[in-house]
Design a protein around this motif. Sequence first.
Motif, PDB file in Angstrom:
ATOM      1  N   VAL A  74      67.371  13.382  97.465  1.00  0.00           N
ATOM      2  CA  VAL A  74      67.892  13.306  96.103  1.00  0.00           C
ATOM      3  C   VAL A  74      67.322  14.503  95.363  1.00  0.00           C
ATOM      4  O   VAL A  74      66.113  14.741  95.391  1.00  0.00           O
ATOM      5  CB  VAL A  74      67.490  11.992  95.408  1.00  0.00           C
ATOM      6  CG1 VAL A  74      67.942  12.001  93.951  1.00  0.00           C
ATOM      7  CG2 VAL A  74      68.078  10.799  96.144  1.00  0.00           C
ATOM      8  N   ILE A  75      68.215  15.253  94.722  1.00  0.00           N
ATOM      9  CA  ILE A  75      67.811  16.472  94.030  1.00  0.00           C
ATOM     10  C   ILE A  75      68.233  16.387  92.572  1.00  0.00           C
ATOM     11  O   ILE A  75      69.362  15.974  92.270  1.00  0.00           O
ATOM     12  CB  ILE A  75      68.463  17.711  94.690  1.00  0.00           C
ATOM     13  CG1 ILE A  75      67.902  17.907  96.085  1.00  0.00           C
ATOM     14  CG2 ILE A  75      68.236  18.953  93.845  1.00  0.00           C
ATOM     15  CD1 ILE A  75      68.491  19.094  96.814  1.00  0.00           C
ATOM     16  N   ARG A  76      67.330  16.781  91.696  1.00  0.00           N
ATOM     17  CA  ARG A  76      67.665  16.860  90.279  1.00  0.00           C
ATOM     18  C   ARG A  76      68.010  18.311  89.975  1.00  0.00           C
ATOM     19  O   ARG A  76      67.227  19.213  90.260  1.00  0.00           O
ATOM     20  CB  ARG A  76      66.484  16.419  89.422  1.00  0.00           C
ATOM     21  CG  ARG A  76      66.822  16.437  87.954  1.00  0.00           C
ATOM     22  CD  ARG A  76      65.693  15.830  87.132  1.00  0.00           C
ATOM     23  NE  ARG A  76      66.084  15.754  85.755  1.00  0.00           N
ATOM     24  CZ  ARG A  76      65.926  16.740  84.876  1.00  0.00           C
ATOM     25  NH1 ARG A  76      65.381  17.882  85.249  1.00  0.00           N
ATOM     26  NH2 ARG A  76      66.310  16.578  83.627  1.00  0.00           N
ATOM     27  N   LEU A  77      69.192  18.522  89.415  1.00  0.00           N
ATOM     28  CA  LEU A  77      69.641  19.866  89.057  1.00  0.00           C
ATOM     29  C   LEU A  77      69.720  19.980  87.547  1.00  0.00           C
ATOM     30  O   LEU A  77      70.271  19.103  86.884  1.00  0.00           O
ATOM     31  CB  LEU A  77      71.013  20.156  89.659  1.00  0.00           C
ATOM     32  CG  LEU A  77      71.117  20.118  91.180  1.00  0.00           C
ATOM     33  CD1 LEU A  77      72.556  20.312  91.619  1.00  0.00           C
ATOM     34  CD2 LEU A  77      70.224  21.175  91.805  1.00  0.00           C
ATOM     35  N   ASP A  78      69.167  21.069  87.019  1.00  0.00           N
ATOM     36  CA  ASP A  78      69.321  21.296  85.582  1.00  0.00           C
ATOM     37  C   ASP A  78      70.486  22.265  85.367  1.00  0.00           C
ATOM     38  O   ASP A  78      71.054  22.797  86.324  1.00  0.00           O
ATOM     39  CB  ASP A  78      68.014  21.788  84.951  1.00  0.00           C
ATOM     40  CG  ASP A  78      67.517  23.102  85.538  1.00  0.00           C
ATOM     41  OD1 ASP A  78      68.356  23.965  85.901  1.00  0.00           O
ATOM     42  OD2 ASP A  78      66.297  23.281  85.623  1.00  0.00           O
ATOM     43  N   ALA A  79      70.842  22.487  84.133  1.00  0.00           N
ATOM     44  CA  ALA A  79      72.020  23.299  83.800  1.00  0.00           C
ATOM     45  C   ALA A  79      71.945  24.698  84.412  1.00  0.00           C
ATOM     46  O   ALA A  79      72.965  25.251  84.826  1.00  0.00           O
ATOM     47  CB  ALA A  79      72.189  23.381  82.288  1.00  0.00           C
ATOM     48  N   ALA A  80      70.760  25.286  84.503  1.00  0.00           N
ATOM     49  CA  ALA A  80      70.610  26.637  85.051  1.00  0.00           C
ATOM     50  C   ALA A  80      70.922  26.692  86.550  1.00  0.00           C
ATOM     51  O   ALA A  80      71.207  27.761  87.082  1.00  0.00           O
ATOM     52  CB  ALA A  80      69.193  27.152  84.793  1.00  0.00           C
ATOM     53  N   GLN A  81      70.878  25.542  87.220  1.00  0.00           N
ATOM     54  CA  GLN A  81      71.138  25.508  88.666  1.00  0.00           C
ATOM     55  C   GLN A  81      72.583  25.169  88.994  1.00  0.00           C
ATOM     56  O   GLN A  81      72.957  25.133  90.152  1.00  0.00           O
ATOM     57  CB  GLN A  81      70.221  24.474  89.323  1.00  0.00           C
ATOM     58  CG  GLN A  81      68.751  24.829  89.246  1.00  0.00           C
ATOM     59  CD  GLN A  81      67.887  23.695  89.728  1.00  0.00           C
ATOM     60  OE1 GLN A  81      67.861  22.625  89.124  1.00  0.00           O
ATOM     61  NE2 GLN A  81      67.185  23.924  90.830  1.00  0.00           N
ATOM     62  N   LEU A  82      73.395  24.910  87.989  1.00  0.00           N
ATOM     63  CA  LEU A  82      74.789  24.526  88.209  1.00  0.00           C
ATOM     64  C   LEU A  82      75.703  25.722  88.024  1.00  0.00           C
ATOM     65  O   LEU A  82      75.532  26.519  87.097  1.00  0.00           O
ATOM     66  CB  LEU A  82      75.186  23.401  87.256  1.00  0.00           C
ATOM     67  CG  LEU A  82      74.389  22.106  87.387  1.00  0.00           C
ATOM     68  CD1 LEU A  82      74.788  21.132  86.289  1.00  0.00           C
ATOM     69  CD2 LEU A  82      74.598  21.486  88.753  1.00  0.00           C
ATOM     70  N   ARG A  83      76.688  25.841  88.906  1.00  0.00           N
ATOM     71  CA  ARG A  83      77.686  26.903  88.827  1.00  0.00           C
ATOM     72  C   ARG A  83      79.070  26.262  88.816  1.00  0.00           C
ATOM     73  O   ARG A  83      79.261  25.161  89.317  1.00  0.00           O
ATOM     74  CB  ARG A  83      77.603  27.840  90.043  1.00  0.00           C
ATOM     75  CG  ARG A  83      76.241  28.449  90.288  1.00  0.00           C
ATOM     76  CD  ARG A  83      75.903  29.511  89.228  1.00  0.00           C
ATOM     77  NE  ARG A  83      74.654  30.178  89.513  1.00  0.00           N
ATOM     78  CZ  ARG A  83      73.459  29.768  89.126  1.00  0.00           C
ATOM     79  NH1 ARG A  83      73.342  28.648  88.442  1.00  0.00           N
ATOM     80  NH2 ARG A  83      72.376  30.446  89.419  1.00  0.00           N
ATOM     81  N   GLY A  84      80.041  26.994  88.292  1.00  0.00           N
ATOM     82  CA  GLY A  84      81.404  26.500  88.244  1.00  0.00           C
ATOM     83  C   GLY A  84      82.024  26.411  89.626  1.00  0.00           C
ATOM     84  O   GLY A  84      81.455  26.873  90.623  1.00  0.00           O
ATOM     85  N   VAL A  85      83.215  25.839  89.673  1.00  0.00           N
ATOM     86  CA  VAL A  85      83.928  25.677  90.938  1.00  0.00           C
ATOM     87  C   VAL A  85      84.645  26.987  91.277  1.00  0.00           C
ATOM     88  O   VAL A  85      85.525  27.419  90.541  1.00  0.00           O
ATOM     89  CB  VAL A  85      84.953  24.528  90.840  1.00  0.00           C
ATOM     90  CG1 VAL A  85      85.702  24.365  92.153  1.00  0.00           C
ATOM     91  CG2 VAL A  85      84.272  23.233  90.443  1.00  0.00           C
ATOM     92  N   PRO A  86      84.277  27.626  92.388  1.00  0.00           N
ATOM     93  CA  PRO A  86      84.958  28.859  92.778  1.00  0.00           C
ATOM     94  C   PRO A  86      86.298  28.550  93.441  1.00  0.00           C
ATOM     95  O   PRO A  86      86.568  27.406  93.815  1.00  0.00           O
ATOM     96  CB  PRO A  86      83.988  29.469  93.800  1.00  0.00           C
ATOM     97  CG  PRO A  86      83.336  28.284  94.418  1.00  0.00           C
ATOM     98  CD  PRO A  86      83.215  27.263  93.312  1.00  0.00           C
ATOM     99  N   ASP A  87      87.115  29.563  93.585  1.00  0.00           N
ATOM    100  CA  ASP A  87      88.368  29.403  94.317  1.00  0.00           C
ATOM    101  C   ASP A  87      88.024  29.504  95.799  1.00  0.00           C
ATOM    102  O   ASP A  87      87.797  30.588  96.322  1.00  0.00           O
ATOM    103  CB  ASP A  87      89.370  30.488  93.920  1.00  0.00           C
ATOM    104  CG  ASP A  87      90.716  30.287  94.583  1.00  0.00           C
ATOM    105  OD1 ASP A  87      90.937  29.218  95.188  1.00  0.00           O
ATOM    106  OD2 ASP A  87      91.550  31.198  94.494  1.00  0.00           O
TER     107      ASP A  87
END
Length: 166
Positions: A109-122
């Motif tokens: 189980v991993i906690r991700l903060d906003a800085a670790q999230l990226r948008g959905v690429p094509d």
Amino acid sequence: MSTDTQLDAETAAAVAAHEYLTFTLGDEEYGVDILKVQEIRGYDQVTRLPGAPDFVKGAVNLRGLIVPVVDMRLKFGLSQARYDETTVMVILAVAGRTIGVVVDAVSDVIRLDAAQLRGVPDLGSAIDRKFLTGLGVVDERMLILLDIERLMTSEEMGLVDRALAA
């Protein structure tokens, strides 16, 4: 209930929404919202359902509840899955329904903060972008974050009545 208590509950819910159960399928690592996970079990034999798509392995009896089981590797068009000691079934609570998904292995189980999230690429892959919430970056690892609710309630899956999914 006091306003402070409500605020604390809302804050806790927002933090928990960024925790993901990670699992592997083939060479890739995926994540699903931990709040959708009911339990993790070893892989059990399933009862095959006639006429079900190949990715629907069948159903299991989970303490008196009949639960459909989806092999995620087959759903995503990956090579045929091996069923061994690391293969697990993740039991999910989706749209008021219990559904099992078979994965190669559960990581953590991993906690991700906003800085670790990226948008959905094509991606141009077998996974439709509408079933992804984005990518998570942890050190050198990249997690494909699934919108498991949207995937399991999609018409192509046929697992959840459309009225329940709305």
